[in-house]
Structure formats: structure tokens, C-alpha cells
Design a protein around this motif. Structure first.
Motif, PDB file in Angstrom:
ATOM      1  N   THR A  48     -10.486 -17.768 -14.286  1.00  0.00           N
ATOM      2  CA  THR A  48      -9.974 -19.138 -14.121  1.00  0.00           C
ATOM      3  C   THR A  48     -10.293 -20.101 -15.275  1.00  0.00           C
ATOM      4  N   SER A  49     -10.951 -19.634 -16.341  1.00  0.00           N
ATOM      5  CA  SER A  49     -11.333 -20.521 -17.446  1.00  0.00           C
ATOM      6  C   SER A  49     -10.111 -21.090 -18.163  1.00  0.00           C
TER       7      SER A  49
ATOM      8  N   TYR B 172      -2.663 -25.666 -23.998  1.00  0.00           N
ATOM      9  CA  TYR B 172      -3.713 -25.340 -23.028  1.00  0.00           C
ATOM     10  C   TYR B 172      -3.400 -23.955 -22.482  1.00  0.00           C
ATOM     11  N   ALA B 173      -4.440 -23.186 -22.179  1.00  0.00           N
ATOM     12  CA  ALA B 173      -4.244 -21.837 -21.639  1.00  0.00           C
ATOM     13  C   ALA B 173      -5.263 -21.578 -20.549  1.00  0.00           C
ATOM     14  N   GLN B 174      -4.802 -20.997 -19.440  1.00  0.00           N
ATOM     15  CA  GLN B 174      -5.711 -20.725 -18.322  1.00  0.00           C
ATOM     16  C   GLN B 174      -5.681 -19.248 -17.937  1.00  0.00           C
ATOM     17  N   ASN B 175      -6.868 -18.707 -17.652  1.00  0.00           N
ATOM     18  CA  ASN B 175      -6.992 -17.325 -17.182  1.00  0.00           C
ATOM     19  C   ASN B 175      -6.634 -17.222 -15.703  1.00  0.00           C
TER      20      ASN B 175
ATOM     21  N   ARG C 284      -1.303 -18.567 -17.441  1.00  0.00           N
ATOM     22  CA  ARG C 284      -0.305 -19.616 -17.677  1.00  0.00           C
ATOM     23  C   ARG C 284      -0.915 -20.675 -18.577  1.00  0.00           C
ATOM     24  N   GLY C 285      -0.082 -21.573 -19.016  1.00  0.00           N
ATOM     25  CA  GLY C 285      -0.570 -22.659 -19.864  1.00  0.00           C
ATOM     26  C   GLY C 285       0.563 -23.598 -20.198  1.00  0.00           C
ATOM     27  N   VAL C 286       0.420 -24.314 -21.278  1.00  0.00           N
ATOM     28  CA  VAL C 286       1.495 -25.205 -21.707  1.00  0.00           C
ATOM     29  C   VAL C 286       1.384 -25.428 -23.213  1.00  0.00           C
ATOM     30  N   ALA C 287       2.515 -25.336 -23.883  1.00  0.00           N
ATOM     31  CA  ALA C 287       2.589 -25.698 -25.298  1.00  0.00           C
ATOM     32  C   ALA C 287       2.969 -27.171 -25.347  1.00  0.00           C
TER      33      ALA C 287
END
Length: 456
Positions: free
Chosen positions: A325-326, A334-337, A357-360
Motif C-alpha cells: 500500500t505504500s 504519484y504511484a501506489q502499491n 495505480r497512480g496518476v501522471a
């Protein structure tokens, strides 16, 4: 500082805490694995690194907790997680320049000290084998549950350069502790504090929460007095975010026992007055520190930063999140595990990072991120600096936002001219509300009161 309770109650509405912008709600599948890997591979090697490690295990649930936690008392689960953590580090090292300077490392959870001294030593040694270049003044910190810490663990952390710890207290009142399923007598916390001092943790933070079941102004006064005897360097005093639709454990809390907004405001008012009288200064909406703390030097220079670990003086770094979840953060992403263990393990078994998932960030995201993070961190925005950075006319670009800020100006919560926006002392307590007009995504969530916690 005298608060206008009526004014505060008026501004009590759901809103983000802005540990990121865009917030985690905007993370999506459009930002894919290959794009994330490319971001890691092309990071500016002159930028330092900040490392976050999520150690998710807790023995029991604290009902107020909003963290991503795995409840277990099984040793084999923890040993298994350590092995996957090591494998994740190896895969990460194939895509990231790990020789860059590390200026910050944080262990969060869960309860990081649920791992034994030997296990902590093994984890930290493994990290340092991949990231050998910790700078001399690196901020190395760990969240600690005082009920789960011993001298051997503290010694291991000290030997590895840990210099900051944060103790969860929340409340010393036994009735409150029973209601939130976290019984922690004062002497246990005092013993943990003594250990931290013995092993040269030069900054110790304690966490308190107001708004918990059965809390009253009188009971919280007692908690503050007891917490003060521990002589921490910083206090974090959080407004309890009751979001039972997101966190199942919160459903165990009887909502009829929660203090009313008026009582919470009285607690907040008393907390500010009490800590100020006892030598602490306020930083933003929920932090207090001694005047000699480096946070104040950073505020004076306009260099305080905010990330997923809270307020920090260590800006200008790429944040790498490791473990279940980091969340990581680069200049433009942003990037999430993965949040669930089977998906986390499956990704690593396939030789991939456990990215979900994440977001550019678009150009507009980066522009708004600068404004929101400056306000959240330093409670002031230098308009001329913004215009020089982005080549934009501030008041033209944010015409709509400035209309929404008018009530804050009229109530003297902010001052605005052609050179800066600055919060009044009372305005800093409503900083989430003041930042929201600059958030392009708020309209998408405006109809829902089950998206964010209340700002007051």
C-alpha cells in the motif's frame, strides 16, 4: 489565540487533508506499470531520495485507525513479508538509481516495532545494501506503539542511525482507551520515552487525537497535562476522522458517544492555549513544536514541505514507497502499491514491482499542486514567485478560485494583495478549506459527504 466557534462550525465540511495533489481519489489505471517504470528510470539523478517503508502488521485493531493494517500474531506471516520486501527492493534496484543520496527514511505501519530487534536489523541492513548513500544529517524515523517496543529494538534503530520517533498515545483516559480498543497506561508510554532519550532519538513526537468516544474537555485537559510530563519535542494533535464507510473497524465505535463539534472546538481551543503557554509553537492545523525546532526555521524561509509523512524540512526529493500500500511521489507523478497481500505477492512473484495505480500530473495539476502545497505547508503563497515559476498571471489563471476565497478575505482569515496570499493565525486552522478553491477535482466530489473527513 481566540477562536470564533460559530465561524468554525460554519466551515465544517468534508475536505481533503492534502498530503498530495491530486489526492489519492484521483489515482487511476490510466497511469500504467510501463509508464511508472519509465518515470523511475528517467528520474533526475541529482535529486535526492526519500524512502518510505510500510510494515503493516498489528496484533489488534485500534478502532479509530485509518491506516492500512494487517492484523496478525503469526510469526510466519511477518517472515514471509520480509522476504517479499527484500525481493521488491531487488526489482526496484533494477529500475532506479539507488546510489543517489538518501535524505529521509521513514518506517510506518501498522506497528513497525511488531518486528523483533533481529528482524528490524535484517530489514534495515538489506535496505542499506541497496541504498548505500545516506547523507550525514538524514532524517531517519519510525512510528512506534509504546506497547510494542523494547530496549533491544531501540538499540538496533539507534545503531542504524534512526534519530526521530513518533509515539502513538491518542488519549490517556481509560474509558476512552477501552472504547477505541487501545489500552495503554501512562507508565508504558513513559518507559518508551525514556528508552528513546537513552538511545539518542533527538526528536520525539507524540500523537494525540481529539474527537474520540467519551472525550470531554476535562478529560482531554488531563491527557494534555500527562503528555506534557513526557517533554516531547513535537505534538501532533489530530481531529479524529470518522469514516466508517471506508474503515470497517470504525463501525465498532458508537457514534452517540462521540463529542459534539462544539466540544471538539473547545478541546482544540484549549489545546492551542495550553501548548502555547507551555513553550510550544503551532505549525499549521495540527502540529506543535518547540521554538528551536528546525520546522520553524523552514517556515521562516518558506521552505516547509508536506508529503505523506506530514510536515518535513526535507523537500526537493523523490519519494519511493516500498511495501504493501505504500505511495511514492516524483516531480510529475504519484504511484501506489497494491493494498491487498495476494496482489502484492503475485506482482513480485512475476518479477514486477507491486504497483497498482497512480496518476501522471498534467501541467494544470502541477500548477495547482504548487499553490495548494505552499498554502498547506507555509500558510502563505508568494504570488510573484509563482508567476516567475510558471510564466502565468496568477489572478487571471485562478479567477474562479479567487471568487471562492472572498468570504475568507471578508472574515479576515486570509490577506491577499498582488504579492502574496497569507493566512491569519485563525486561518491556518482552516487551511484545508482555504486550499480547496484551488482544487480542480472538488466539484466532482461536491455531492458526496462520504468522500472526505470533515475539516473541523
Amino acid at each position: 489565540m481566540e477562536l470564533d466557534f460559530a465561524k468554525f462550525t460554519k466551515y465544517s465540511k468534508p475536505g481533503p487533508r492534502y498530503t498530495s495533489y491530486p489526492t489519492a481519489l484521483e489515482f487511476n489505471d490510466a497511469f500504467g506499470y510501463d509508464e511508472y517504470i519509465k518515470k523511475l528510470q528517467t528520474q533526475d539523478s541529482s535529486r535526492p531520495l526519500s524512502l518510505y517503508f510500510h510494515l503493516p502488521f498489528c496484533k489488534n485493531a485500534c478502532y479509530f485507525c485509518g491506516c492500512n493494517v494487517v492484523f496478525t500474531s503469526k510469526e510466519d506471516k511477518m517472515i514471509r513479508y520480509m522476504e517479499y520486501l527484500k525481493r521488491e527492493l531487488k526489482i526496484l534496484s533494477e529500475h532506479l538509481d539507488c546510489k543517489r543520496d538518501v535524505i529521509q527514511m521513514h518506517f510506518g505501519g501498522g506497528t513497525p516495532t511488531f518486528f523483533s530487534a533481529a528482524q528490524l536489523d535484517e530489514i534495515i541492513s538489506e535496505i542499506k545494501s541497496y541504498f548505500p548513500n545516506f547523507v550525514a544529517d538524514a532524517e531517519i524515523s519510525c512510528e512506534i506503539d509504546p506497547r510494542h517496543i523494547n530496549e533491544e529494538q531501540m538499540r538496533v534503530m539507534s545503531e542504524h542511525g534512526f534519530n526521530r520517533v513518533s509515539f502513538g498515545i491518542q488519549d490517556f483516559n481509560e474509558k476512552v482507551q477501552v472504547a477505541v480498543h487501545r489500552v495503554q497506561p501512562y507508565n508504558i508510554t513513559k518507559d518508551a520515552m525514556d528508552l528513546a532519550r537513552k538511545y539518542n532519538m533527538h526528536s520525539v513526537n507524540v500523537d494525540l487525537i481529539y474527537g474520540l468516544p467519551f472525550q470531554t474537555l476535562d478529560t482531554f485537559k488531563e491527557t494534555l497535562s500527562l503528555a506534557l510530563t513526557l517533554n516531547p519535542d513535537r505534538f501532533a494533535v489530530f481531529n479524529y476522522a470518522h469514516v466508517p464507510w471506508l474503515k470497517k473497524t470504525m463501525r465498532k465505535i458508537d457514534e452517540t458517544t462521540l463529542p459534539r463539534p462544539e466540544e471538539k472546538l473547545q478541546i482544540m481551543q484549549y489545546t492551542i492555549d495550553f501548548l502555547t503557554k507551555n513553550g510550544y509553537k503551532m505549525i499549521g492545523m495540527d502540529h506543535f513544536a518547540k521554538p528551536e525546532d528546525e520546522l520553524f526555521k523552514a517556515i521562516d524561509k518558506g521552505e516547509l514541505h508536506r508529503n505523506f509523512q506530514g510536515y518535513t524540512t526535507k523537500g526537493g526529493a523523490d519519494l519511493i514507497g516500498v511495501g504493501l500500500t505504500s505511495i511514492g511521489e516524483g516531480v510529475d507523478y504519484y504511484a501506489q502499491n497494491f493494498k491487498d497481500m495476494p496482489s502484492y505477492e503475485a506482482a513480485i512473484d512475476a518479477g514486477k514491482l507491486p504497483f497498482e495505480r497512480g496518476v501522471a500530473l498534467s501541467e494544470d495539476d502541477m500548477i495547482r499542486q504548487h499553490v495548494i502545497m505552499e498554502l498547506m505547508s507555509n500558510f502563505k503563497l508568494d504570488i510573484k514567485r509563482f508567476e516567475a515559476l510558471f510564466g502565468l498571471e496568477f489572478k487571471k489563471y485562478f479567477e474562479d478560485a479567487l471568487l471562492d476565497l472572498k468570504p475568507f478575505m471578508e472574515e479576515e482569515l486570509i490577506t491577499m494583495n498582488n504579492e502574496y496570499i497569507e493566512c491569519s493565525p485563525t486561518g491556518t486552522l482552516l487551511i484545508r478549506n482555504i486550499a480547496m478553491p484551488f482544487d480542480a477535482y472538488m466539484k466532482r466530489h461536491a455531492g458526496s459527504d462520504k468522500t472526505f473527513s470533515k475539516t473541523v
